[in-house]
Write a protein that holds these residues in place. Structure first.
Motif, mmCIF file in Angstrom:
data_model
loop_
_atom_site.group_PDB
_atom_site.id
_atom_site.type_symbol
_atom_site.label_atom_id
_atom_site.label_comp_id
_atom_site.label_asym_id
_atom_site.label_seq_id
_atom_site.Cartn_x
_atom_site.Cartn_y
_atom_site.Cartn_z
ATOM 1 N N LEU A 163 0.875 -1.179 0.000
ATOM 2 C CA LEU A 163 0.000 0.000 0.000
ATOM 3 C C LEU A 163 0.907 1.223 0.000
ATOM 4 C CD1 LEU A 163 -2.225 -1.292 2.922
ATOM 5 C CD2 LEU A 163 -2.819 -1.304 0.501
ATOM 6 N N VAL A 164 0.588 2.181 -0.841
ATOM 7 C CA VAL A 164 1.423 3.380 -0.926
ATOM 8 C C VAL A 164 0.573 4.593 -0.589
ATOM 9 C CG1 VAL A 164 2.884 4.782 -2.437
ATOM 10 C CG2 VAL A 164 2.764 2.314 -2.781
ATOM 11 N N THR A 165 1.089 5.430 0.337
ATOM 12 C CA THR A 165 0.401 6.697 0.604
ATOM 13 C C THR A 165 1.439 7.807 0.591
ATOM 14 O OG1 THR A 165 0.689 6.295 2.960
ATOM 15 C CG2 THR A 165 -1.486 5.823 2.040
ATOM 16 N N SER A 166 0.953 9.020 0.510
ATOM 17 C CA SER A 166 1.882 10.136 0.552
ATOM 18 C C SER A 166 1.982 10.589 1.998
ATOM 19 C CB SER A 166 1.344 11.240 -0.339
ATOM 20 O OG SER A 166 1.954 12.436 0.043
ATOM 21 N N SER A 167 3.165 11.036 2.400
ATOM 22 C CA SER A 167 3.343 11.449 3.796
ATOM 23 C C SER A 167 2.618 12.768 4.070
ATOM 24 C CB SER A 167 4.825 11.628 4.081
ATOM 25 O OG SER A 167 5.304 12.693 3.294
ATOM 26 N N GLY A 168 2.222 13.434 3.005
ATOM 27 C CA GLY A 168 1.681 14.780 3.188
ATOM 28 C C GLY A 168 2.851 15.720 3.360
ATOM 29 N N LYS A 169 2.602 17.009 3.317
ATOM 30 C CA LYS A 169 3.722 17.950 3.430
ATOM 31 C C LYS A 169 4.273 17.931 4.847
ATOM 32 C CE LYS A 169 3.185 20.839 -0.477
ATOM 33 N NZ LYS A 169 1.775 21.030 -0.849
ATOM 34 N N GLY A 170 5.513 18.275 5.002
ATOM 35 C CA GLY A 170 6.061 18.414 6.350
ATOM 36 C C GLY A 170 7.086 17.347 6.685
ATOM 37 N N VAL A 171 6.799 16.100 6.394
ATOM 38 C CA VAL A 171 7.769 15.049 6.697
ATOM 39 C C VAL A 171 8.738 14.941 5.524
ATOM 40 C CG1 VAL A 171 8.056 12.674 7.460
ATOM 41 C CG2 VAL A 171 5.874 13.817 7.798
#
Ligand code: ADP
Ligand code: MG
Length: 413
Positions: free
Chosen positions: A377-385
């Motif tokens: 499963l692949v997700t984006s960390s979102g901005k910041g990390v």
């Protein structure tokens, strides 16, 4: 004189006899096996028609176009093409047409030489050509077409498994140009949706003269397919409608894969036989789910290219050894890692196994494919990390994946 009394042994049946006479829900178990090709393939009439039309050129003594067929596993590609080939063989033998076909499972014949050898052996069944050089095998195949003015149809199933597929396609198209009579046509089949993009542009345009995608089945279609198979495979009234609709729904949810659907019903039947209830219901299908899932995932792993197996191995190793990913709120999510860490771990592994390393572009491509297969499963960390990065998690038990890969990689190295 008193008669000698004959000793009567208590009758104990042989355990194999017992097994044979044991009651079973199956009428003909083969029919619900994933290897079986049914006579009728519902929802594939259009695809059967297109392949038939393509190959129909041979009736006018013309070379058919090459054909590339792709789509996810279990969408009926192999069954469709084998069905058309059977019909073609029957047609040409009745009309005495110079057409010969050969089906090659490239997984068992994964190189240009092995494919050509397999084809040659099928056209000269009395010889085995063992130890002959690659150029001899190639020339002999061409002369078979030439001398018999024959149109040869080679079906290369799982064509993506052929290491030197570009060379194979190049040789065959050059061969076709050299032939003064007869021809060689390739039907390539692949479960890999991105294979086409990896081909040399020349191979791509030659193989994909015609192409066709097989879409996944939806739940209603799977239900109809299963109903037909179950009517012939199981004894009357031994399968409940609920069992069929659950198996169809589960397979549709996963991937629209008829193989999964068929395997679920087969396993559910075996479970019913084991507990001697004589009924296959939704509870049995539910029980069958875990073991079928595991079997499918493990068999998928065994078919991945070696480099991709190394990437997945890196993921399973990390997912067993790292602490996980710490979210902004401090919570730790176990088994989640950054794609960068995985690439590093992959590089180490490649070094250890002494194989060339893939570039980060290919690495991203492999990650996309593993996601498409549902293995991760692949997700984006979102901005910041670390800016924006991809977070990856295994879609299945890490220990099981790791040990399956160890077996595969052990065979290879
Ligand atoms: N339209 C269909 N009708 C009946 N059975 C099907 C159909 N499509 C696929 N199957 C069954 O599903 C399984 C997988 O099909 P297969 O042709 O091997 O798929 P693929 O080659 O696309 O992976 C086989 O058991 C096959 O008989
Ligand atoms: Mg197939």
């Amino acid at each position: 004189m008193s008669a000698v009394k004959k000793r009567v042994w208590p009758k104990v049946e042989n355990i194999f006899e017992q097994q044979l006479t044991k009651s079973t829900v199956f009428l003909n178990k083969d029919i619900i096996s994933a290897h079986y090709i049914p006579e009728k393939l519902p929802f594939r009439e259009k695809q059967i028609g297109e392949v038939t039309q393509g190959l129909g050129a041979v009736a006018n003594n013309a070379k058919p176009n090459n054909f590339f067929i792709y789509g996810k596993t279990g969408t009926g590609k192999t069954s469709t093409v084998k069905h058309v080939l059977e019909q073609l063989d029957d047609f040409v033998s009745k009309r005495n047409l110079p057409v010969s076909s050969c089906y090659v499972n490239s997984r068992s014949h994964p190189s240009k030489y092995k494919v050509l050898l397999k084809a040659l052996r099928s056209f000269y069944p009395e010889k085995d050509f063992l130890g002959y050089s690659a150029s001899f095998v190639y020339e002999k195949l061409l002369s078979f077409a030439n001398e018999n003015a024959a149109h040869l149809i080679l079906v290369l199933d799982e064509i993506d498994k052929i290491k030197d597929v570009d060379e194979l396609m190049y040789s065959l198209s050059r061969g076709n140009d050299e032939l003064t009579s007869g021809s060689i046509t390739i039907i390539g089949i692949s479960n890999n949706l991105t294979f086409k993009e990896k081909l040399d542009p020349r191979t791509k345009s030659s193989l994909c003269e015609r192409e066709m995608v097989f879409d996944p089945y939806n739940a209603t279609e799977l239900q109809k397919i299963l109903q037909e198979r179950c009517d012939k495979a199981f004894k009357e009234d031994s399968v409940t409608p609920g069992a069929i609709s659950l198996a169809a729904a589960l397979a549709a949810q996963e991937s629209g894969d008829a193989r999964t659907a068929v395997m679920l019903m087969q396993r559910a039947g075996e479970i019913a036989d084991m507990d001697e209830t004589m009924i296959v219901d939704d509870v049995k299908v539910e029980k069958a789910k875990a073991s079928v899932e595991e079997e499918i995932i493990l068999s998928m792993i065994s078919t991945l290219p070696q480099q991709q197996q190394l990437v997945l191995y890196a993921i399973s190793q990390l997912s067993l050894s790292t602490h996980g990913f710490t979210k902004v709120n401090g919570e730790v999510e176990k088994g989640v890692m950054f794609s960068g860490e995985i690439f590093e771990a992959y590089l180490q592994l490649a070094k250890k196994f002494d194989v060339r390393t893939i570039t980060s572009r290919w690495f991203r491509q492999y990650i996309n494919e593993l996601e498409m297969y549902g293995l991760i499963l692949v997700t984006s960390s979102g901005k910041g990390v670390k800016g924006q990065t991809r977070l990856i998690k295994l879609g299945f038990d890490a220990g099981k994946i790791k040990s399956a890969l160890e077996k595969e990689l052990m065979k290879a190295f």
